[in-house]
Design a protein around this motif. Structure first.
Motif, PDB file in Angstrom:
ATOM      1  N   CYS A   8       4.553 -16.458  62.484  1.00 30.66           N
ATOM      2  CA  CYS A   8       5.124 -18.250  62.676  1.00 30.66           C
ATOM      3  C   CYS A   8       4.229 -18.998  62.320  1.00 30.66           C
ATOM      4  N   HIS A   9       2.449 -18.644  62.113  1.00 27.62           N
ATOM      5  CA  HIS A   9       1.567 -19.548  61.142  1.00 27.62           C
ATOM      6  C   HIS A   9       0.934 -18.237  60.003  1.00 27.62           C
ATOM      7  N   LYS A  10       0.081 -19.572  59.369  1.00 25.75           N
ATOM      8  CA  LYS A  10      -0.720 -18.805  58.902  1.00 25.75           C
ATOM      9  C   LYS A  10      -2.093 -18.021  59.777  1.00 25.75           C
ATOM     10  N   PRO A  11      -2.552 -17.030  59.352  1.00 21.65           N
ATOM     11  CA  PRO A  11      -2.933 -15.767  60.361  1.00 21.65           C
ATOM     12  C   PRO A  11      -4.573 -17.004  60.074  1.00 21.65           C
ATOM     13  N   ILE A  12      -5.104 -16.941  61.425  1.00 21.87           N
ATOM     14  CA  ILE A  12      -6.380 -17.044  61.124  1.00 21.87           C
ATOM     15  C   ILE A  12      -7.633 -16.649  60.939  1.00 21.87           C
ATOM     16  N   VAL A  13      -8.476 -17.185  59.376  1.00 25.87           N
ATOM     17  CA  VAL A  13      -8.877 -15.486  59.442  1.00 25.87           C
ATOM     18  C   VAL A  13     -10.536 -16.538  58.734  1.00 25.87           C
ATOM     19  N   GLY A  14     -10.169 -17.742  59.626  1.00 19.38           N
ATOM     20  CA  GLY A  14     -12.415 -17.961  59.623  1.00 19.38           C
ATOM     21  C   GLY A  14     -12.591 -17.604  60.774  1.00 19.38           C
ATOM     22  N   VAL A  15     -13.716 -18.076  61.292  1.00 17.75           N
ATOM     23  CA  VAL A  15     -14.716 -17.820  62.501  1.00 17.75           C
ATOM     24  C   VAL A  15     -13.815 -18.648  63.315  1.00 17.75           C
ATOM     25  N   ALA A  16     -13.873 -20.037  63.211  1.00 20.13           N
ATOM     26  CA  ALA A  16     -13.235 -20.728  64.386  1.00 20.13           C
ATOM     27  C   ALA A  16     -11.622 -19.642  64.917  1.00 20.13           C
ATOM     28  N   ASN A  17     -11.622 -19.680  65.974  1.00 15.13           N
ATOM     29  CA  ASN A  17     -10.329 -19.417  66.868  1.00 15.13           C
ATOM     30  C   ASN A  17     -10.001 -19.963  68.262  1.00 15.13           C
ATOM     31  N   PRO A  18      -9.007 -20.884  68.545  1.00 11.93           N
ATOM     32  CA  PRO A  18      -8.919 -21.688  69.763  1.00 11.93           C
ATOM     33  C   PRO A  18      -8.756 -20.914  70.984  1.00 11.93           C
ATOM     34  N   TYR A  19      -8.502 -19.110  70.801  1.00 14.83           N
ATOM     35  CA  TYR A  19      -8.707 -18.411  71.552  1.00 14.83           C
ATOM     36  C   TYR A  19      -9.413 -17.727  71.840  1.00 14.83           C
ATOM     37  N   PHE A  20     -10.072 -17.208  71.374  1.00 20.34           N
ATOM     38  CA  PHE A  20     -11.409 -16.298  70.939  1.00 20.34           C
ATOM     39  C   PHE A  20     -12.531 -16.656  70.779  1.00 20.34           C
ATOM     40  N   ASP A  21     -13.721 -17.079  71.846  1.00 30.70           N
ATOM     41  CA  ASP A  21     -15.033 -17.312  71.519  1.00 30.70           C
ATOM     42  C   ASP A  21     -15.623 -16.493  70.506  1.00 30.70           C
ATOM     43  N   ASP A  22     -15.879 -15.724  71.061  1.00 28.41           N
ATOM     44  CA  ASP A  22     -16.479 -14.830  70.133  1.00 28.41           C
ATOM     45  C   ASP A  22     -16.011 -13.679  68.821  1.00 28.41           C
ATOM     46  N   ALA A  23     -14.782 -14.699  68.162  1.00 31.90           N
ATOM     47  CA  ALA A  23     -14.433 -14.101  67.056  1.00 31.90           C
ATOM     48  C   ALA A  23     -15.113 -14.393  65.926  1.00 31.90           C
ATOM     49  N   ASP A  24     -15.304 -13.908  64.752  1.00 26.17           N
ATOM     50  CA  ASP A  24     -15.733 -14.122  63.786  1.00 26.17           C
ATOM     51  C   ASP A  24     -14.919 -13.985  62.200  1.00 26.17           C
ATOM     52  N   ARG A  25     -14.945 -13.855  61.311  1.00 25.59           N
ATOM     53  CA  ARG A  25     -14.231 -13.135  60.319  1.00 25.59           C
ATOM     54  C   ARG A  25     -13.445 -12.225  60.194  1.00 25.59           C
ATOM     55  N   SER A  26     -14.365 -11.159  60.591  1.00 21.29           N
ATOM     56  CA  SER A  26     -13.344 -10.495  60.239  1.00 21.29           C
ATOM     57  C   SER A  26     -13.119  -9.835  61.237  1.00 21.29           C
ATOM     58  N   SER A  27     -13.296 -10.016  63.075  1.00 22.87           N
ATOM     59  CA  SER A  27     -12.768 -10.083  63.954  1.00 22.87           C
ATOM     60  C   SER A  27     -11.130 -10.739  63.765  1.00 22.87           C
ATOM     61  N   ASN A  28     -11.094 -12.184  63.207  1.00 28.37           N
ATOM     62  CA  ASN A  28      -9.950 -12.783  62.912  1.00 28.37           C
ATOM     63  C   ASN A  28      -9.365 -11.665  61.986  1.00 28.37           C
ATOM     64  N   ARG A  29      -9.286 -11.720  61.450  1.00 26.13           N
ATOM     65  CA  ARG A  29      -8.433 -10.866  60.518  1.00 26.13           C
ATOM     66  C   ARG A  29      -7.811  -9.441  60.938  1.00 26.13           C
ATOM     67  N   TRP A  30      -8.950  -9.413  61.634  1.00 25.83           N
ATOM     68  CA  TRP A  30      -8.157  -7.400  62.330  1.00 25.83           C
ATOM     69  C   TRP A  30      -7.722  -7.250  63.984  1.00 25.83           C
ATOM     70  N   LYS A  31      -8.716  -7.763  64.623  1.00 30.29           N
ATOM     71  CA  LYS A  31      -9.058  -7.499  66.163  1.00 30.29           C
ATOM     72  C   LYS A  31      -8.113  -8.423  67.306  1.00 30.29           C
ATOM     73  N   TYR A  32      -8.111  -9.916  66.662  1.00 29.31           N
ATOM     74  CA  TYR A  32      -7.503 -10.999  67.090  1.00 29.31           C
ATOM     75  C   TYR A  32      -6.716 -11.406  66.669  1.00 29.31           C
ATOM     76  N   ARG A  33      -6.326 -11.102  65.601  1.00 32.18           N
ATOM     77  CA  ARG A  33      -5.295 -11.292  64.488  1.00 32.18           C
ATOM     78  C   ARG A  33      -3.914 -11.547  65.141  1.00 32.18           C
ATOM     79  N   ARG A  34      -3.122 -10.437  65.785  1.00 32.04           N
ATOM     80  CA  ARG A  34      -2.347 -10.520  66.726  1.00 32.04           C
ATOM     81  C   ARG A  34      -2.207 -11.123  68.032  1.00 32.04           C
TER      82      ARG A  34
END
Length: 203
Positions: A1-27
């Protein structure tokens, strides 16, 4: 429904980084974004297998909006080492059951075929997701919900061939605030009418 967040900023997970945004937090991020865009306020989550990890993270990110969390044979609630070999055997059994005309296995067989096709055509992604799943401790995520009013229920099949039932049962015993419900069948028992009925009753 939208382009996955792959940068560091994530509005839902404060501890996100580039890697976790791509895999752990993507879904989980996509799940929460769908809720936001649809205007869904208080919600209940049901997660099976890998969906259990996704649902748990989604619930823990916004516990104030989570009424209940129901996990069915969820990844991270028990030891999943060696799961690849068990998955292949499980898929073969599902397809075999379908070919022999057994009742109630159409959805399971379709899932089995789909998982094999996905794994063979997305090898790199499959390996990365497998690493994420096997490094997940869903109980640690569930513990973040304890101070909230979220009702947490864990359903686990006694003959789960992918995620060890005894591990899930033992961890649940240490958390009396979590409702643990043993179920009959294997990892794919979520396709059984009796398990689906239990999920609805739990919600």
């Amino acid at each position: 429904c939208h382009k996955p967040i792959v940068g560091v900023a994530n509005p839902y997970f404060d501890d996100a980084d580039r890697s976790s945004n791509r895999w752990k937090y993507r879904r989980p991020t996509v799940t929460l974004e769908v809720c936001r865009r649809l205007g869904i306020g208080i919600r209940s989550y049901v997660g099976h297998s890998e969906g259990g990890r996704i649902s748990s993270l989604s619930a823990a990110a916004m516990p104030e909006l989570t009424r209940s969390l129901v996990l069915v044979n969820a990844a991270g609630t028990g030891n999943s080492r060696g799961g690849t070999a068990r998955l292949l055997r499980s898929n073969a059994n599902r397809v075999s059951a379908f070919a022999q005309g057994e009742n109630g296995v159409l959805s399971a067989a379709g899932s089995a075929v789909g998982s094999v096709v996905y794994a063979s055509t997305h090898i790199r992604r499959t390996l990365a997701e497998k690493q994420v799943i096997q490094s997940t401790n869903t109980w640690n995520i569930i513990d973040r919900l304890q101070p909230s009013d979220t009702r947490v229920s864990v359903l686990h099949a006694k003959n789960d061939e992918l995620i060890a039932f005894v591990d899930s049962q033992g961890s649940a015993a240490d958390r009396p605030w979590v409702t643990f419900m043993p179920t009959e069948g294997d990892h794919s028992n979520v396709y059984q009418a009796s398990v689906r009925k239990l999920i609805v009753q739990t919600l």
